[in-house]
Write a protein that holds these residues in place. Structure first.
Motif, PDB file in Angstrom:
ATOM      1  N   LEU A   1      65.731  55.062  45.365  1.00 49.43           N
ATOM      2  CA  LEU A   1      65.587  54.292  44.131  1.00 49.43           C
ATOM      3  C   LEU A   1      64.884  52.986  44.463  1.00 49.43           C
ATOM      4  CD1 LEU A   1      68.930  54.515  42.109  1.00 49.43           C
ATOM      5  CD2 LEU A   1      66.699  55.432  41.475  1.00 49.43           C
ATOM      6  N   ALA A   2      63.875  52.643  43.692  1.00 49.97           N
ATOM      7  CA  ALA A   2      63.093  51.448  44.018  1.00 49.97           C
ATOM      8  C   ALA A   2      62.692  50.706  42.752  1.00 49.97           C
ATOM      9  CB  ALA A   2      61.857  51.843  44.811  1.00 49.97           C
ATOM     10  N   LEU A   3      62.768  49.381  42.815  1.00 51.97           N
ATOM     11  CA  LEU A   3      62.331  48.502  41.743  1.00 51.97           C
ATOM     12  C   LEU A   3      60.956  47.954  42.097  1.00 51.97           C
ATOM     13  CD1 LEU A   3      62.938  46.734  39.162  1.00 51.97           C
ATOM     14  CD2 LEU A   3      63.905  45.054  40.743  1.00 51.97           C
ATOM     15  N   VAL A   4      60.043  48.008  41.144  1.00 51.94           N
ATOM     16  CA  VAL A   4      58.711  47.432  41.358  1.00 51.94           C
ATOM     17  C   VAL A   4      58.848  45.906  41.402  1.00 51.94           C
ATOM     18  CG1 VAL A   4      56.386  47.197  40.431  1.00 51.94           C
ATOM     19  CG2 VAL A   4      57.611  49.357  40.154  1.00 51.94           C
ATOM     20  N   LYS A   5      58.441  45.304  42.522  1.00 52.81           N
ATOM     21  CA  LYS A   5      58.570  43.853  42.672  1.00 52.81           C
ATOM     22  C   LYS A   5      57.231  43.131  42.514  1.00 52.81           C
ATOM     23  CE  LYS A   5      61.507  41.539  43.518  1.00 52.81           C
ATOM     24  NZ  LYS A   5      62.356  40.797  42.541  1.00 52.81           N
ATOM     25  N   THR A   6      56.203  43.632  43.190  1.00 52.13           N
ATOM     26  CA  THR A   6      54.902  42.967  43.155  1.00 52.13           C
ATOM     27  C   THR A   6      53.800  44.006  43.046  1.00 52.13           C
ATOM     28  OG1 THR A   6      55.756  41.231  44.616  1.00 52.13           O
ATOM     29  CG2 THR A   6      53.376  41.314  44.305  1.00 52.13           C
ATOM     30  N   VAL A   7      52.883  43.768  42.128  1.00 49.15           N
ATOM     31  CA  VAL A   7      51.709  44.633  41.979  1.00 49.15           C
ATOM     32  C   VAL A   7      50.477  43.756  42.155  1.00 49.15           C
ATOM     33  CG1 VAL A   7      50.410  46.174  40.461  1.00 49.15           C
ATOM     34  CG2 VAL A   7      52.916  46.181  40.405  1.00 49.15           C
ATOM     35  N   VAL A   8      49.667  44.060  43.162  1.00 53.52           N
ATOM     36  CA  VAL A   8      48.448  43.297  43.427  1.00 53.52           C
ATOM     37  C   VAL A   8      47.273  44.058  42.821  1.00 53.52           C
ATOM     38  CG1 VAL A   8      46.941  42.302  45.180  1.00 53.52           C
ATOM     39  CG2 VAL A   8      49.416  42.376  45.559  1.00 53.52           C
ATOM     40  N   VAL A   9      46.584  43.411  41.878  1.00 50.17           N
ATOM     41  CA  VAL A   9      45.457  44.035  41.181  1.00 50.17           C
ATOM     42  C   VAL A   9      44.167  43.336  41.598  1.00 50.17           C
ATOM     43  CG1 VAL A   9      44.448  44.542  38.921  1.00 50.17           C
ATOM     44  CG2 VAL A   9      46.923  44.656  39.233  1.00 50.17           C
TER      45      VAL A   9
END
Length: 199
Positions: free
Chosen positions: A73-81
């Motif tokens: 189970l994982a929570l999205v913390k950082t998305v680099v675009v």
């Protein structure tokens, strides 16, 4: 979100910019899963499926990662675009457990219209909440319907979903309703308009 979203993934053994470019050419997104004192797991996620999760569920999405037969189970913390090409370059994921509380930033959405001759200032667009990892609200709605000039809404007044706890200062100003400044009246007749023009 009642349950985590399932996404297949594979472990990543190559690192660096070249490996990341090759992954993206194969429609994969490089990611790292960390947390709970375990060693980080380097992954590749299918880019189309992951982008769909963000589009439909936001950046607080919780995923069930199928990592070569093992579930995480994982929570999205950082998305680099990428700032120009607008593709996802990298993702940081945080391991969570069922029933665990997490602190997240949730979008604040205003609904309705304030009273006539008023203007709405939204000072804050997100608020920090503590919530169950599998019950993170996608947004917090605040009604401004009919609110008059001088009305202010602070974080402590917002009704939160069951099980959520405010992590902001209670007096954080979210919304301010002010009186709309009226434009100066136009000259009443042609003579006044001509005089104004000559002046």
């Amino acid at each position: 979100m009642s349950d985590a979203l399932r996404i297949p993934s594979t472990t990543r053994t190559e690192f660096g910019k070249g490996a990341a470019r090759r992954a993206r050419r194969d429609a994969l997104v490089p990611a790292v899963l960390y947390g709970h004192g375990a060693d980080p797991i380097h992954l590749n996620l299918p880019s189309r499926e992951f982008a769909g999760v963000l589009r439909n569920h936001g950046t607080n999405a919780v995923l069930t990662l199928d990592v070569e037969g093992a579930e995480h189970l994982a929570l999205v913390k950082t998305v680099v675009v990428h700032p120009i090409r607008n593709y996802i370059e990298h993702v940081d994921l945080l391991t969570v457990k069922r029933g665990e509380k997490v602190v997240v930033e949730v979008r604040v959405v205003l609904v309705g219209e304030s009273a006539p001759q008023t203007i709405v200032y939204q000072d804050v667009t997100t608020i920090r909440l503590q919530a169950d990892a599998l019950a993170i609200p996608e947004e917090i709605k605040i009604s401004i319907e009919g609110l008059t000039a001088g009305t202010q809404i602070v974080a402590g007044e917002v009704e939160l979903p069951a099980g959520s706890v405010l992590e902001e200062e209670a007096d954080t100003l979210l919304v301010n309703i002010a009186e709309q400044v009226q434009q100066a009246d136009e000259p009443a007749d042609e003579d006044e308009a001509a005089a104004a023009t000559e002046a």
